[in-house]
Design an enzyme around this catalytic site. Sequence first.
Site, mmCIF file in Angstrom:
data_model
loop_
_atom_site.group_PDB
_atom_site.id
_atom_site.type_symbol
_atom_site.label_atom_id
_atom_site.label_comp_id
_atom_site.label_asym_id
_atom_site.label_seq_id
_atom_site.Cartn_x
_atom_site.Cartn_y
_atom_site.Cartn_z
ATOM 1 N N CYS A 263 0.941 -1.602 0.174
ATOM 2 C CA CYS A 263 -0.204 -0.055 0.163
ATOM 3 C C CYS A 263 0.913 1.254 0.087
ATOM 4 C CB CYS A 263 -1.096 0.389 0.891
ATOM 5 S SG CYS A 263 -0.228 0.110 2.675
ATOM 6 N N HIS A 311 -2.676 1.724 6.538
ATOM 7 C CA HIS A 311 -2.642 1.313 5.520
ATOM 8 C C HIS A 311 -2.587 2.563 5.046
ATOM 9 C CE1 HIS A 311 -4.003 -1.066 1.533
ATOM 10 N NE2 HIS A 311 -5.282 0.062 1.431
ATOM 11 N N HIS A 323 -5.718 1.854 -4.310
ATOM 12 C CA HIS A 323 -4.804 1.116 -3.321
ATOM 13 C C HIS A 323 -4.400 -0.386 -3.724
ATOM 14 C CE1 HIS A 323 -8.239 -1.056 -0.811
ATOM 15 N NE2 HIS A 323 -8.400 -0.875 -1.757
#
Length: 347
Positions: A263, A311, A323
């Site tokens: 990520c 994240h 993402h």
Amino acid sequence: MASHRRSAPSDRFGRFDRGARVTVLSAAMATAAATLAAAPAGADPGEPRTGSRAEVDRLYAQAERATEAYNKADERAGKLREQVDQAKDRLARGQERINTMRGQLGSLAGAQYRSGGLDPTLALMLSENPDTYLDKAATLDRITDRQADELAELQDAQRELAQERDEARRKLAELEETRKTVARQKRIVTKKLAEARRLLNAMPDAERAAYDRASRSGRTDMGTPAVGGAPASARAASALAAVRQAVGRPYIWGANGPHGFDCSGLTQWAYQQAGVGLPRTSQAQRYAGRQVSLAEAQPGDLVAYRDDASHIGMYVGNGQVVHAPYPGAPVRYDPVGMMPISSVTRV
């Protein structure tokens, strides 16, 4: 949304962690087994088993936190390697300087010897440890101003070299400890991901499909971002174009492109294409610019998730982010409210 996860990266420290063991996460297995055992005997096998899905979420969240720790240690190791290399270069230059200085003094000693004998002053200056020579020379009353200057310069050079050697040893020791941390975090991530994958594979097809749908659903309590809108800057526009190009590329934990991403690796790579250097981890990226509210979000802003910002994705407008979700799920579009948002950052 489900937490985000990672697959094995390129082996940047293979020499140190190639033998890392992948162990069974017994506690997770026990929890999952208990959950499954609690299901009614006559339950529809296609009915979602919330406990199993929650356990997969938990494992992926833990793996993502461990991956961010891996990335942080990996980044630190890279900086330490550079510092060690620089220290080695300084040591080599320092030793060369000392050798030159001693060679010059040796030439003078040779000339004196050929002309009738070696001055005791030069003999001391050419000794292996001349640090105490100035004190000794004062009692001998044999040192000239020029020789004193040359000797003082040699002493200073030797002291600097000794300090450089100590610093290099310290950096090497720190690097070795950091490499151990990297290997340890890799073992943790591998273990969590393997167990999550085992649980997912054990789900019926219908339940796996329901899990993926749930992981892509938006929350309704996260506020409403700006709809559409233009990037806040030219660099944000460039990063936005890059992240859109990455859609469909695989999730690879510990990777920052261009062929695969985790990520924070994705957002780092996207902004790198715009000429902007971001930190490696999502926790650090959340502070890489000015934080704004979700209602003010513009394309190119970074959206960090969970309280620990473990994240991160990039807002692309129309209530969506791009993402890198988790192993097995490529870079993709998802609702910005897919999980609890901790911050929105304008780089």
